[in-house]
Design an enzyme around this catalytic site. Structure first.
Site, PDB file in Angstrom:
ATOM      1  N   HIS A   1      19.656 -21.790 -61.817  1.00 29.35           N
ATOM      2  CA  HIS A   1      19.250 -21.229 -60.519  1.00 29.35           C
ATOM      3  C   HIS A   1      18.245 -20.088 -60.704  1.00 29.35           C
ATOM      4  CE1 HIS A   1      22.966 -18.363 -60.574  1.00 29.35           C
ATOM      5  NE2 HIS A   1      21.932 -17.759 -61.076  1.00 29.35           N
ATOM      6  N   HIS A   2      18.064 -19.634 -61.945  1.00 32.16           N
ATOM      7  CA  HIS A   2      17.008 -18.651 -62.218  1.00 32.16           C
ATOM      8  C   HIS A   2      15.653 -19.331 -62.331  1.00 32.16           C
ATOM      9  CE1 HIS A   2      19.788 -15.293 -63.109  1.00 32.16           C
ATOM     10  NE2 HIS A   2      20.589 -16.245 -63.512  1.00 32.16           N
TER      11      HIS A   2
ATOM     12  N   THR B   1      34.341 -14.985 -56.143  1.00 31.42           N
ATOM     13  CA  THR B   1      33.878 -13.612 -55.914  1.00 31.42           C
ATOM     14  C   THR B   1      34.396 -13.108 -54.574  1.00 31.42           C
ATOM     15  OG1 THR B   1      31.880 -14.292 -57.082  1.00 31.42           O
ATOM     16  CG2 THR B   1      31.850 -12.135 -56.053  1.00 31.42           C
TER      17      THR B   1
ATOM     18  N   ASP C   1      45.393   2.289 -81.792  1.00 30.59           N
ATOM     19  CA  ASP C   1      43.937   2.312 -81.962  1.00 30.59           C
ATOM     20  C   ASP C   1      43.438   0.881 -81.769  1.00 30.59           C
ATOM     21  OD1 ASP C   1      41.227   2.718 -82.961  1.00 30.59           O
ATOM     22  OD2 ASP C   1      41.991   4.546 -83.882  1.00 30.59           O
TER      23      ASP C   1
ATOM     24  N   GLU D   1      25.604 -13.447 -69.164  1.00 34.94           N
ATOM     25  CA  GLU D   1      25.326 -12.020 -69.376  1.00 34.94           C
ATOM     26  C   GLU D   1      25.487 -11.227 -68.071  1.00 34.94           C
ATOM     27  OE1 GLU D   1      24.685 -10.096 -71.937  1.00 34.94           O
ATOM     28  OE2 GLU D   1      23.967  -8.316 -70.880  1.00 34.94           O
TER      29      GLU D   1
ATOM     30  N   ARG E   1       7.331  -9.530 -57.570  1.00 39.44           N
ATOM     31  CA  ARG E   1       7.815  -8.485 -58.461  1.00 39.44           C
ATOM     32  C   ARG E   1       6.861  -8.333 -59.638  1.00 39.44           C
ATOM     33  NH1 ARG E   1      12.765 -11.448 -61.723  1.00 39.44           N
ATOM     34  NH2 ARG E   1      12.818  -9.461 -62.801  1.00 39.44           N
TER      35      ARG E   1
ATOM     36  N   TRP F   1      11.676  -8.687 -69.550  1.00 40.37           N
ATOM     37  CA  TRP F   1      12.842  -8.679 -70.447  1.00 40.37           C
ATOM     38  C   TRP F   1      13.321 -10.089 -70.719  1.00 40.37           C
ATOM     39  CZ3 TRP F   1      18.137  -9.995 -70.114  1.00 40.37           C
ATOM     40  CH2 TRP F   1      18.547 -10.524 -68.900  1.00 40.37           C
TER      41      TRP F   1
ATOM     42  N   HIS G   1      22.783 -16.029 -67.743  1.00 39.33           N
ATOM     43  CA  HIS G   1      23.664 -15.963 -66.595  1.00 39.33           C
ATOM     44  C   HIS G   1      25.068 -15.476 -66.936  1.00 39.33           C
ATOM     45  CE1 HIS G   1      24.151 -15.929 -62.414  1.00 39.33           C
ATOM     46  NE2 HIS G   1      25.381 -16.269 -62.649  1.00 39.33           N
TER      47      HIS G   1
ATOM     48  N   HIS H   1      12.386  -0.959 -69.483  1.00 39.29           N
ATOM     49  CA  HIS H   1      13.406  -0.433 -68.553  1.00 39.29           C
ATOM     50  C   HIS H   1      14.593  -1.387 -68.493  1.00 39.29           C
ATOM     51  CE1 HIS H   1      15.346   0.857 -64.787  1.00 39.29           C
ATOM     52  NE2 HIS H   1      15.166  -0.371 -64.322  1.00 39.29           N
TER      53      HIS H   1
ATOM     54  N   LYS I   1      37.958 -11.975 -54.773  1.00 43.05           N
ATOM     55  CA  LYS I   1      38.097 -10.617 -55.311  1.00 43.05           C
ATOM     56  C   LYS I   1      37.892  -9.571 -54.221  1.00 43.05           C
ATOM     57  CE  LYS I   1      37.440 -11.043 -60.145  1.00 43.05           C
ATOM     58  NZ  LYS I   1      38.637 -10.285 -60.440  1.00 43.05           N
TER      59      LYS I   1
ATOM     60  N   SER J   1      25.880  -6.112 -82.758  1.00 42.41           N
ATOM     61  CA  SER J   1      26.774  -5.046 -82.301  1.00 42.41           C
ATOM     62  C   SER J   1      27.722  -5.563 -81.220  1.00 42.41           C
ATOM     63  CB  SER J   1      25.934  -3.887 -81.764  1.00 42.41           C
ATOM     64  OG  SER J   1      26.724  -3.028 -80.999  1.00 42.41           O
ATOM     65  N   SER J   2      27.181  -6.304 -80.251  1.00 42.98           N
ATOM     66  CA  SER J   2      28.014  -6.811 -79.161  1.00 42.98           C
ATOM     67  C   SER J   2      29.074  -7.775 -79.663  1.00 42.98           C
ATOM     68  CB  SER J   2      27.158  -7.559 -78.135  1.00 42.98           C
ATOM     69  OG  SER J   2      26.429  -6.648 -77.402  1.00 42.98           O
TER      70      SER J   2
ATOM     71  N   SER K   1      39.571  -2.618 -59.751  1.00 42.86           N
ATOM     72  CA  SER K   1      40.954  -3.063 -59.542  1.00 42.86           C
ATOM     73  C   SER K   1      41.965  -2.048 -60.046  1.00 42.86           C
ATOM     74  CB  SER K   1      41.191  -4.403 -60.250  1.00 42.86           C
ATOM     75  OG  SER K   1      40.303  -5.371 -59.752  1.00 42.86           O
TER      76      SER K   1
ATOM     77  N   TYR L   1      27.543 -11.760 -65.802  1.00 43.66           N
ATOM     78  CA  TYR L   1      28.969 -11.528 -65.572  1.00 43.66           C
ATOM     79  C   TYR L   1      29.565 -10.628 -66.634  1.00 43.66           C
ATOM     80  CZ  TYR L   1      28.356 -14.465 -61.692  1.00 43.66           C
ATOM     81  OH  TYR L   1      27.906 -14.926 -60.498  1.00 43.66           O
TER      82      TYR L   1
END
Lengths: 378, 526
Positions: B303-304, B329, B107, B256, B451, B143, B254, B78, B332, B170-171, B269, B258
């Protein structure tokens, strides 16, 4: 379970942020526990401070947004102003949050430093995570045992077991051998693992810490009141990650001393029994129990395993062949798989019993293994 | 004579080829954008179906539907499908459609690379999903792929690693294309500080991707050699360290986070000023805040992993750095609120989703701030509190912005207006149900539910049932979204080129739908 006023208010506040109504029920919690150690109380306090800071900022920001949404709408004839920058405002809303964050960082730092200080402990307990059970070694007392999910709970949690989880007092939070500790002592926990990473978590102690194979982590707790405190493995560790609970029984010092004496006597008896010859029936009876707690999760109660993941024992070459090979794999495990080395996890009698059981159950018919053979193989 | 002229015109116009080959061989940014978006929608439903299995099993205590191992595969795949298959391709699709139109280019700069970077994805995800049929089942170690657990995976292991490599390739190709396009193909007068924020946020996102995807590729390659080539990068027995994987993974992971949210900031915006009929407040501070967030995202990864037993100095550093992210943040959010302030607002569906984004992303931001407090994280970590946190920022954050963008630009893309009434229904059903789904998970986590567990103790039963009901309604309401999108593609009230009264920007100067090549002559930007 009584809910304190503070918990009730915070629950209401949390609920009002996103939830309209609460279902009516007896036993559920909305907030973090205050726990039973000085650390867990400090952690709870930090949690509540940062929570209320967030609520306060939320009231201001959401308040402004909601006001604007109702007031500054075209349907009410609002005409758009055209201002689009203000250096003063940008500086203000950079500085103010920094001040708030610094004031938050101070108590957080203090608590963190205290939590990481494991010096001057009164006793040490080594905790080893194993798929999917815990092993506890009392380093000062020489006591050692494995703690796994209570067999009745284990039956109930099987797919479509038909057993109602509500019929248990502590569904999935009951073990066969709880960790027994004295109150009022600074206990140093040394955490490690045998196979994959686990995480030892009892919320009432105020922390969790990862148990990592090949490394030893430290943490400590000083439990203030006698009681039974329940927790769980918190780091995904494979298929039965959800089924390796922790139960800590905190006893008064006198009760704890009595328990230690009992454990030592039991260990002596077990050691003596390893030296005598066992009958096959004795080994089979004991082996069935050992198998249920240690082996059935993977190899299944019927010995059929799970194809592709865990090999079958029923009719397998290993369990029906030469005893030496069978003893070797049970004692030393199979690196790179979930098969643990049971050499230091089980005593001679248990190992002999479970190997004998595997060699005679499910239609297997091979030799009996005596505890003496295990002792020789060590 | 006239026939010949028409043929010549068509050739000159490079109109789309017919049939299936148009889509396979296309180098057109709009075609490729559509492919990305439709692929993302398909993956959203596949990943969503897995979420439904998870919520169904968790509907009540006891094991009713699936085995624990399959449950773990559900949570693992998932996440992989939603992150790499739904959210990232959806943002790349938006970038493809919008960046050339926003900067006045005909293009993307590298059209064949563009085609290739899309067509890798269906193969990557086919491979990933086929692992469900392999011995030992689909990936089930989370994951985050933590060793040693991930090394216990059966036959699926090398396929999973290869699929991740393909997604990364690809990315990276897509990001190179975005950067080259933005830096080289802007219309005369379109200076960097005049670019729409969506373009800015994507420029920064593309750099994050190029910086971090190779790190992920390195990490999973080390897993591969640990499994098959006898190395022990992550095995203590061979002198390695399982925690090192976590450091490498989160050094990718991390930023990722963002990557998944910066383009969302760009979308919001764009939408808020349109419907407030007022210019974006603090444009330059928005650009600087985006850049600050991107920089900080590289120094907060651990921090993870507060519970892995880092030295206390490390824990303090990562706690402080993480708390700092709240500052840009916050800037914003304050800027968006100031943009709304004293505007002349209307609340069409894109605006509803954008406002929903600001509200609920902020709730996710608050729980993020709580999680930054390391001592408290020792309690929160790996509980449903974390699950609630990242679903608030990813579902009501990233995915809400994608939906807002779809409603906002769909009339431009298709030339047809969507059905506003249905759009509003979609918003309100989704918003109520998504909060019923995720808000109670805060309570579950605080009360002690870990979890990634398929079964739980009885005291968690009530909130899990509430959460599951929210989940089923939220899942079902996305069928309405797909219905609205396909209905709009097929027809509907014709949209003007302006579409929205308050919309500003080059894409609104083009017809709806825009010509096959956006700006064949560069517009002048004053």
């Amino acid at each position: 379970m009584a809910v304190s006023t503070k918990q009730y208010i915070s629950g209401l506040a949390l609920a009002s942020l996103g939830m309209g109504s609460l279902p009516v029920s007896a036993d559920y919690a909305l907030n973090m526990t205050t726990g039973v150690t000085p650390t867990s109380q400090q952690v709870y306090d930090l949690h509540m401070i940062i929570f209320w800071i967030c609520v306060a900022i939320g009231v201001v920001v959401f308040g402004a947004m909601i006001f604007s949404i109702f007031k500054h709408r075209k349907s009410k004839g609002a005409v758009a102003a055209q201002f689009h920058e203000s250096t003063t405002a940008e500086i203000a809303w950079t500085i103010v949050p920094i001040v708030i964050l610094v004031s938050m960082a101070v108590p957080a730092t203090k608590t963190l430093l205290a939590m990481e200080d494991t010096s001057d402990a009164d006793m040490s307990i080594k905790v080893t995570g194993i798929q999917w059970k815990w092993k506890y070694d009392y380093l000062d007392e020489g006591i050692s045992f494995i703690s796994s999910l209570d067999p009745k709970h284990n039956e109930a949690r099987q797919l479509k077991s038909g057993v109602d989880p509500a019929s248990f007092d502590h569904y999935l939070r009951e073990v066969d051998n709880p960790l027994v500790v004295p109150v009022g002592k600074k206990i140093r926990f040394l955490l490690t693992a045998n196979d994959v990473i686990h995480s030892w978590w009892v919320a009432d102690l105020g922390w969790k810490k990862d148990a990592i194979p090949g490394f030893v982590n430290e943490a400590w707790a000083k439990i203030e009141k006698p009681g039974v405190y329940r927790g769980k493995c918190a780091e995904l560790c494979g298929k039965d990650h959800g089924f390796m609970p922790i139960v800590v029984v905190a006893k008064s010092e006198a009760d704890y001393a009595e328990w230690v004496a009992q454990q030592k006597a039991a260990a002596d008896a077990a050691a003596a029994s390893a030296d005598r010859e066992w009958t096959k029936d004795e080994l089979m009876a004991r082996g069935e129990k050992v198998y249920a707690t240690n082996c059935a999760a993977c190899h299944q109660a019927n010995g059929a395993g799970i194809p592709g993941a865990f090999p079958a024992l029923a009719g397998s070459a290993l369990a029906t062949g030469d005893a030496a090979g069978h003893i070797d794999i049970v004692m030393h495990g199979k690196p790179g798989t979930a098969m643990a080395a049971y050499k230091n996890l089980l005593n001679d009698a248990d190992l002999a019993a479970v190997i004998t059981y595997e060699r005679h159950a499910w239609g297997n018919n091979a030799s009996v293994v005596q505890p003496a053979a295990i002792k020789a193989a060590r | 004579m006239s026939t010949a002229a028409a043929t010549h015109d068509e050739h000159h116009d490079h109109g789309p080829a017919k049939g299936l080959m148009r889509w396979i061989t296309t180098t057109n940014h709009k075609d490729i954008g559509s492919l990305y978006l439709l692929f993302a929608l398909l993956m959203f439903f596949i990943g969503g179906a897995m979420a439904m299995v998870i919520r169904a099993e968790l509907f009540q205590p006891g094991m009713q539907l699936v085995q624990p191992e399959f449950f773990n595969s559900m949570t693992t795949v998932h996440a992989l499908v939603m992150i790499f298959g739904a959210v990232m391709p959806a943002f790349t699709g938006l970038a493809n459609w919008l960046i050339p139109m926003m900067i006045g280019a005909p293009d993307m700069a590298l059209p064949r690379l563009n085609n290739f970077s899309f067509w890798i994805l269906p193969f990557a995800f086919t491979m990933l999903l086929l692992t469900f049929f392999m011995d030992g089942g689909a990936p089930a170690g989370g994951w985050t792929l933590y060793p040693p657990l991930v090394l216990q995976l059966g036959e699926a292991f090398p396929f999973m690693i290869f699929a991740i490599h393909l997604m990364g390739i690809s990315s990276i190709m897509g990001s190179i294309n975005v950067i080259v396009t933005i830096l080289n193909m802007r219309a005369p007068g379109m200076t960097l500080m005049k670019m729409p924020l969506f373009v800015w946020t994507w420029l920064i996102t593309a750099y994050l991707l190029i910086a971090t995807m190779p790190v992920l590729a390195g990490a999973v390659t080390m897993l591969l050699t640990d499994k098959f080539a006898g190395t022990s990068f992550f095995s203590a027995a061979g002198g390695g360290d399982p925690v090192m994987f976590q450091h490498i993974f989160w050094f990718f992971g991390h930023p990722e986070v963002y990557i998944l949210i910066l383009p969302a900031f760009g979308v919001v915006s764009a939408i808020v000023p349109t419907f407030a009929r007022k210019p974006l407040f603090g444009y330059s501070s928005m650009v600087y805040a985006t850049a600050s967030i991107a920089f900080l995202s590289f120094i907060v990864w651990a921090h993870h992993m507060f519970t892995v037993g880092m030295p206390v100095v490390g824990e303090l550093f990562f706690m402080y750095a993480t708390m700092m992210i709240a500052v840009p943040t916050g800037v914003k959010v304050f800027n968006w609120v100031s943009t709304m302030w004293k505007g002349s607002m209307t609340f069409e569906t894109p605006m509803l989703f954008a406002i929903g984004f600001i509200f609920m992303f902020t709730i996710g931001g608050f729980s993020g701030l709580m999680l930054a407090i390391a001592p408290a994280d020792f309690q929160y970590h790996d509980t449903y509190f974390v699950v609630a946190h990242f679903h608030y920022v990813l579902v009501t954050g990233a995915i809400y912005s994608i939906m807002a963008a779809t409603y906002y630009w769909l009339p431009k893309w298709t030339g047809n207006m969507y059905n506003e009434t249905l759009g509003k229904w979609h918003f309100w059903i989704s918003t109520i149900s998504v909060n019923v789904l995720f808000f109670p998970q805060h309570f579950l986590g605080l009360a002690g539910m870990p979890r990634r567990i398929p079964d739980y103790s009885v005291q968690f039963a009530d909130w899990n049932m509430v959460s599951s009901i929210g989940g089923f309604v939220f899942g079902a309401s996305q069928l309405l979204f797909a219905f609205i999108v396909f209905k709009t593609i097929r027809g509907g009230e014709k949209a003007s080129s302006q579409v929205w009264e308050g919309a500003k920007g080059l894409e609104w100067t083009l017809s709806s739908p825009p010509p096959y090549h956006s700006f064949t002559q560069a517009p002048e930007v004053k």
